[in-house]
Write a protein that holds these residues in place. Structure first.
Motif, mmCIF file in Angstrom:
data_model
loop_
_atom_site.group_PDB
_atom_site.id
_atom_site.type_symbol
_atom_site.label_atom_id
_atom_site.label_comp_id
_atom_site.label_asym_id
_atom_site.label_seq_id
_atom_site.Cartn_x
_atom_site.Cartn_y
_atom_site.Cartn_z
ATOM 1 N N ASP A 157 0.862 -1.183 0.000
ATOM 2 C CA ASP A 157 0.000 0.000 0.000
ATOM 3 C C ASP A 157 0.898 1.232 0.000
ATOM 4 O OD1 ASP A 157 -1.793 2.058 0.306
ATOM 5 O OD2 ASP A 157 -2.871 1.149 1.990
ATOM 6 N N ARG A 158 0.951 1.911 -1.143
ATOM 7 C CA ARG A 158 1.867 3.048 -1.283
ATOM 8 C C ARG A 158 1.500 4.225 -0.391
ATOM 9 N NH1 ARG A 158 1.615 2.031 -7.704
ATOM 10 N NH2 ARG A 158 -0.475 1.490 -6.976
ATOM 11 N N LEU A 159 0.239 4.293 0.034
ATOM 12 C CA LEU A 159 -0.152 5.387 0.922
ATOM 13 C C LEU A 159 0.554 5.283 2.275
ATOM 14 C CD1 LEU A 159 -2.024 7.874 0.932
ATOM 15 C CD2 LEU A 159 -3.720 6.469 2.123
ATOM 16 N N ARG A 160 1.062 4.102 2.603
ATOM 17 C CA ARG A 160 1.785 3.930 3.857
ATOM 18 C C ARG A 160 2.996 4.853 3.948
ATOM 19 N NH1 ARG A 160 1.709 -2.720 4.410
ATOM 20 N NH2 ARG A 160 -0.303 -2.861 5.528
ATOM 21 N N MET A 161 3.547 5.262 2.812
ATOM 22 C CA MET A 161 4.684 6.191 2.854
ATOM 23 C C MET A 161 4.268 7.515 3.481
ATOM 24 S SD MET A 161 6.645 5.515 -0.767
ATOM 25 C CE MET A 161 5.197 5.702 -1.838
ATOM 26 N N LEU A 162 3.107 8.020 3.090
ATOM 27 C CA LEU A 162 2.621 9.279 3.656
ATOM 28 C C LEU A 162 2.190 9.081 5.107
ATOM 29 C CD1 LEU A 162 2.284 12.185 2.809
ATOM 30 C CD2 LEU A 162 0.002 11.641 1.941
ATOM 31 N N ARG A 163 1.648 7.909 5.404
ATOM 32 C CA ARG A 163 1.288 7.598 6.789
ATOM 33 C C ARG A 163 2.541 7.545 7.671
ATOM 34 N NH1 ARG A 163 -3.232 4.911 8.402
ATOM 35 N NH2 ARG A 163 -2.030 3.235 9.400
ATOM 36 N N ILE A 183 11.326 4.739 1.399
ATOM 37 C CA ILE A 183 10.421 5.789 0.910
ATOM 38 C C ILE A 183 11.101 6.625 -0.158
ATOM 39 C CG2 ILE A 183 9.164 7.896 1.543
ATOM 40 C CD1 ILE A 183 8.672 6.682 4.289
ATOM 41 N N ARG A 184 12.347 7.008 0.101
ATOM 42 C CA ARG A 184 13.075 7.821 -0.873
ATOM 43 C C ARG A 184 13.159 7.117 -2.237
ATOM 44 N NH1 ARG A 184 16.267 12.050 1.079
ATOM 45 N NH2 ARG A 184 16.366 12.257 3.357
ATOM 46 N N ARG A 185 13.343 5.797 -2.206
ATOM 47 C CA ARG A 185 13.522 5.061 -3.452
ATOM 48 C C ARG A 185 12.240 5.017 -4.287
ATOM 49 N NH1 ARG A 185 16.943 1.601 -0.376
ATOM 50 N NH2 ARG A 185 15.183 0.251 0.155
ATOM 51 N N VAL A 186 11.096 4.945 -3.637
ATOM 52 C CA VAL A 186 9.854 4.736 -4.396
ATOM 53 C C VAL A 186 8.832 5.844 -4.174
ATOM 54 C CG1 VAL A 186 10.141 2.237 -4.488
ATOM 55 C CG2 VAL A 186 8.917 3.255 -2.551
ATOM 56 N N ARG A 188 8.018 8.462 -5.765
ATOM 57 C CA ARG A 188 7.246 8.871 -6.942
ATOM 58 C C ARG A 188 6.043 7.977 -7.180
ATOM 59 N NH1 ARG A 188 7.734 13.777 -8.350
ATOM 60 N NH2 ARG A 188 6.549 13.134 -10.178
ATOM 61 N N SER A 189 6.113 6.737 -6.706
ATOM 62 C CA SER A 189 5.013 5.804 -6.966
ATOM 63 C C SER A 189 3.746 6.163 -6.214
ATOM 64 C CB SER A 189 5.438 4.378 -6.593
ATOM 65 O OG SER A 189 5.586 4.233 -5.188
ATOM 66 N N ILE A 190 3.828 7.108 -5.288
ATOM 67 C CA ILE A 190 2.629 7.480 -4.545
ATOM 68 C C ILE A 190 1.589 8.143 -5.448
ATOM 69 C CG2 ILE A 190 3.223 9.830 -3.794
ATOM 70 C CD1 ILE A 190 2.160 8.941 -0.987
ATOM 71 N N THR A 191 2.017 8.599 -6.613
ATOM 72 C CA THR A 191 1.052 9.190 -7.555
ATOM 73 C C THR A 191 0.061 8.150 -8.060
ATOM 74 O OG1 THR A 191 2.606 8.824 -9.388
ATOM 75 C CG2 THR A 191 2.658 10.984 -8.309
ATOM 76 N N GLY A 192 0.364 6.875 -7.846
ATOM 77 C CA GLY A 192 -0.573 5.836 -8.234
ATOM 78 C C GLY A 192 -1.706 5.641 -7.248
ATOM 79 N N VAL A 193 -1.625 6.289 -6.077
ATOM 80 C CA VAL A 193 -2.700 6.230 -5.082
ATOM 81 C C VAL A 193 -3.825 7.157 -5.531
ATOM 82 C CG1 VAL A 193 -3.300 6.707 -2.673
ATOM 83 C CG2 VAL A 193 -1.073 5.699 -3.232
ATOM 84 N N SER A 194 -5.051 6.772 -5.288
ATOM 85 C CA SER A 194 -6.190 7.591 -5.716
ATOM 86 C C SER A 194 -6.147 8.958 -5.052
ATOM 87 C CB SER A 194 -7.505 6.898 -5.372
ATOM 88 O OG SER A 194 -7.747 6.928 -3.976
ATOM 89 N N ALA A 195 -6.647 9.960 -5.775
ATOM 90 C CA ALA A 195 -6.644 11.331 -5.261
ATOM 91 C C ALA A 195 -7.433 11.432 -3.963
ATOM 92 C CB ALA A 195 -7.227 12.278 -6.313
ATOM 93 N N GLU A 196 -8.521 10.680 -3.859
ATOM 94 C CA GLU A 196 -9.352 10.741 -2.656
ATOM 95 C C GLU A 196 -8.587 10.254 -1.426
ATOM 96 O OE1 GLU A 196 -11.927 10.697 -6.209
ATOM 97 O OE2 GLU A 196 -10.241 9.451 -5.549
ATOM 98 N N ARG A 197 -7.826 9.167 -1.570
ATOM 99 C CA ARG A 197 -7.048 8.655 -0.441
ATOM 100 C C ARG A 197 -5.887 9.595 -0.097
ATOM 101 N NH1 ARG A 197 -4.583 3.336 -0.921
ATOM 102 N NH2 ARG A 197 -4.861 3.125 1.340
ATOM 103 N N LEU A 198 -5.245 10.150 -1.120
ATOM 104 C CA LEU A 198 -4.181 11.124 -0.868
ATOM 105 C C LEU A 198 -4.721 12.330 -0.115
ATOM 106 C CD1 LEU A 198 -2.061 11.263 -4.160
ATOM 107 C CD2 LEU A 198 -1.263 10.607 -1.886
#
Length: 464
Positions: A157-163, A183-186, A188-198
């Motif tokens: 779950d890429r949103l875990r980076m922001l969490r 987190i630093r390595r990946v 950019r992949s957080i853009t694949g998380v839906s806008a609503e969840r971000l």
């Protein structure tokens, strides 16, 4: 947390245990208890299968039965408890949902959770902590660490980076070296998380008093450049404010965010808004973060002087684009746009036309705007006299003077044989401005002014 809610959460565990199932409090509520904080709610993890949970409790909601999750509903004062069966998951083809779920043991269930501080269990009946991942030790050393390989946790779950950033900022924990490196390595992949969840996760980060630490950390690990690249562009833009003579636009923006909480509380106290929330709203914080977002795109040099021509229009356009990208509601988007557009509007309040000032002071978002003005002014010059003046006006002027009933209405113009149209609206606006300025005070004066303006059709009726 109210006592009925806590007792209900204990009763859910007790009933499951009495039916022969292992049952424990799990996740964030256990973290909060270990840290000495009062949980907002309680989640339960159990060996019982979803159908067994539903048979045990009279009122349930099968919100995630396929993932082993059942909501047990109590009385109004008891709230509800999420009950999840111990499980393992994977793989995560879409970066969020597991392709397969298998019911398992507490140890295996802990291994699939995000961070060690969220991977503990507590038995409220036996008063016993179960910690298979070292969560208590990480709390004691104030460390935020992913469970297992952080690359696997973030791939699930890429949103875990922001969490991770939000938890680290909220609790004042350092981030584990391997977790931050992943987190630093990946990032950019957080853009694949839906806008609503971000958006939801950004709200949580920005609404907490630790928002400055959180935003700065997002910038450091590369998440901000992925989610809000327009904000990262503030780095290196000369600012030269009196408060921060050597700082750049990024430093100024962080200082505005840092001052925003106190500015909000000062404004709401000054306006006697006793029911106001103690912390700024999401729209106010986002407005503060974006208030100078147009400067990087409009900066140019005129000899030795920096200029930012047309940045007012640019910042409003960019704010609207960002709000739409994050899927903000129309109401929130319009409020953030209004705050960004007007964040310098009242700087010359003492010398503004009265009508212009009154129109702004009666806007529903005026408390937010004044708080933004105050934070921005204190971060620039160290003084906020114009904000004090506006608050004085709001306290001293009665509503009937600030926002009186219009002296002239559309019905009055219809009776003058005028058809609705551009001139119709311009007449109403011009007469309204004169009323707010105090140059006309009666219906008779308003009608006379309208008739006079109608006799001058070649002249512009309203100020542009």
């Amino acid at each position: 947390m109210s006592e009925p809610k806590r007792q209900f959460a204990i009763d859910v565990v007790r009933r499951l245990q009495e039916a022969g199932h292992q049952s424990l409090w799990a996740g964030g509520c256990v973290r909060d208890l270990v840290m000495g904080n009062e949980p907002d709610d309680f989640d339960v993890a159990t060996s019982a299968r979803p159908d067994e949970v539903q048979r045990l409790f009279r009122r349930t909601l099968a919100v995630g039965a396929s993932f082993g999750v059942i909501i047990v509903v109590g009385r109004k004062d008891e709230g509800q408890v999420e009950v999840a069966t111990f499980r393992t998951e994977g793989p995560y083809s879409d970066g969020r949902h597991p392709d397969r779920v298998e019911f398992s043991t507490p140890e295996a269930d802990a291994a699939r959770r995000d961070f060690t501080i969220n991977g503990m269990y507590f038995d409220p009946i036996r008063d016993e902590l179960l910690d298979f991942v070292g969560g208590r030790a990480d709390i004691e050393r104030r460390m935020l660490r992913a469970i297992g390989d952080p690359r696997d946790r973030f791939a699930e779950d890429r949103l875990r980076m922001l969490r991770a950033v939000r938890f680290s900022a909220r609790f004042g924990f350092a981030m584990d070296e391997a977790t931050e490196a992943a987190i630093r390595r990946v990032a950019r992949s957080i853009t694949g998380v839906s806008a609503e969840r971000l958006q939801q996760e950004l709200r949580r980060l920005l609404l907490h008093p630790s928002r400055v630490v959180g935003i700065a950390m997002c910038d450091r690990v590369g998440l901000l450049s992925a989610v809000l690249p327009e904000v990262v562009a503030m780095h290196g833009i000369p600012q030269g404010k009196l408060v921060q003579p050597t700082g750049d636009l990024w430093d100024h923006t962080l200082l505005v965010l840092e001052l925003l909480g106190d500015a909000w509380r000062t404004t709401t106290a000054g306006l006697s808004l006793s029911a106001a929330a103690p912390e700024p709203s999401f729209t106010l914080v986002l407005g503060a973060l974006l208030h100078d977002v147009g400067k990087p795109q409009t900066m140019s040099r005129d000899g030795d002087r920096l200029t930012f021509y047309h940045q007012e229009h640019t910042r409003c356009t960019m704010t609207g684009e960002i709000a739409r990208r994050l899927r903000l509601s129309n109401e929130d988007r319009e409020r953030v746009e209004w705050l960004v557009e007007h964040h310098m509007y009242l700087s010359d309040a003492k010398h503004m036309r009265l009508a212009k000032l009154k129109r702004t002071l009666v806007h529903p978002g005026i408390a937010e705007l004044l708080a933004l003005h105050r934070a921005d002014a204190l971060a620039s010059t160290g003084t906020a006299e114009h904000v004090d003046y506006c608050e004085h006006m709001l306290r001293e002027l009665p509503q009937t003077e600030l926002n009186p009933q219009p002296l002239l209405t559309g019905h009055d113009l219809v009776r003058l044989d005028l058809e609705p149209g551009p001139v119709f609206k311009e007449l109403l606006d011009k007469v309204r401005e004169a009323q707010l300025d105090g140059t006309i005070r009666s219906k008779k004066d308003a009608l006379a002014m309208a008739k006079r303006l109608l006799q001058e059709p070649r002249q512009p009726i309203a100020e542009k």
